[in-house]
Motif scaffolding. Structure first.
Motif, PDB file in Angstrom:
ATOM      1  N   HIS A  73      48.071  48.186  48.671  1.00 15.96           N
ATOM      2  CA  HIS A  73      47.099  49.214  48.301  1.00 15.96           C
ATOM      3  C   HIS A  73      47.856  50.484  47.954  1.00 15.96           C
ATOM      4  N   ASP A  91      43.898  51.227  44.344  1.00 13.49           N
ATOM      5  CA  ASP A  91      43.751  49.858  43.866  1.00 13.49           C
ATOM      6  C   ASP A  91      44.536  48.884  44.743  1.00 13.49           C
ATOM      7  N   TRP A  92      44.217  47.613  44.590  1.00 22.03           N
ATOM      8  CA  TRP A  92      44.931  46.525  45.260  1.00 22.03           C
ATOM      9  C   TRP A  92      45.633  45.723  44.185  1.00 22.03           C
ATOM     10  N   SER A  93      46.929  45.487  44.386  1.00 24.96           N
ATOM     11  CA  SER A  93      47.713  44.775  43.382  1.00 24.96           C
ATOM     12  C   SER A  93      48.867  44.029  44.047  1.00 24.96           C
ATOM     13  N   ARG A 125      39.790  40.650  46.093  1.00 30.36           N
ATOM     14  CA  ARG A 125      40.193  42.026  46.406  1.00 30.36           C
ATOM     15  C   ARG A 125      41.006  42.670  45.280  1.00 30.36           C
ATOM     16  N   THR A 146      42.232  44.401  42.065  1.00 31.45           N
ATOM     17  CA  THR A 146      41.502  45.317  41.194  1.00 31.45           C
ATOM     18  C   THR A 146      41.525  44.879  39.739  1.00 31.45           C
ATOM     19  N   GLN A 147      42.687  44.468  39.245  1.00 24.38           N
ATOM     20  CA  GLN A 147      42.860  44.158  37.819  1.00 24.38           C
ATOM     21  C   GLN A 147      42.734  42.659  37.538  1.00 24.38           C
TER      22      GLN A 147
END
Length: 142
Positions: A31, A37-39, A119, A121-122
């Motif tokens: 995060h 965002d979560w990536s 979860r 984001t992209q």
């Protein structure tokens, strides 16, 4: 590597570990408070650094975990801040480590693939997770 002079070069890993229970796999997501965002862990290459070396370094910096890189995953191409960006990715198995929150990454989560996918984001990060699962499936011969 060639490309436009304003090209941002980056690298990262889809970090995974074996886990008890159904599926036997967890994926690490980071995060980033700056973007909320979560990536997957990733970052820019340093001068003269190879993409694979950068990917492993970024995993360590962002998650506190050491890893063993595996097969390459699809390369992401997109624009950010009006500039082209290319991010090379690898599947990487976590070996050991401990997360310490920092300015760039304030939380990590180890999640089963379905929860990780929800979860992220992209869309491009979800596609990387799918590629990891396909790659691991082929490697295990299952």
């Amino acid at each position: 590597m060639t490309g436009p002079p304003d090209l941002i070069r980056a690298a990262g890993c889809v970090l995974w570990r074996r886990a008890p229970g159904p599926g036997g796999l967890e994926v690490c997501l980071v995060h980033r408070p700056k973007y909320d965002d979560w990536s997957h862990p990733k970052g820019k290459l340093k001068q003269g650094e190879s993409p694979l070396a950068a990917a492993v370094r970024e995993v360590g910096e962002e998650t506190g975990h050491h890893c063993v890189p595996g097969p390459p995953l699809p390369t992401a191409h997109y624009r950010t801040g009006g500039r082209p960006k290319v991010v090379h990715y690898w599947a990487a198995e976590a070996t050991h480590g401990h997360f310490t929150p920092n300015r760039e990454v304030d939380r990590i989560r180890w999640l089963p693939p379905a929860e990780a996918r929800a979860r992220l984001t992209q869309l491009r990060d979800r596609e990387l997770l799918d590629a990891l699962l396909t790659t691991l499936h082929r490697v295990d011969g299952a």
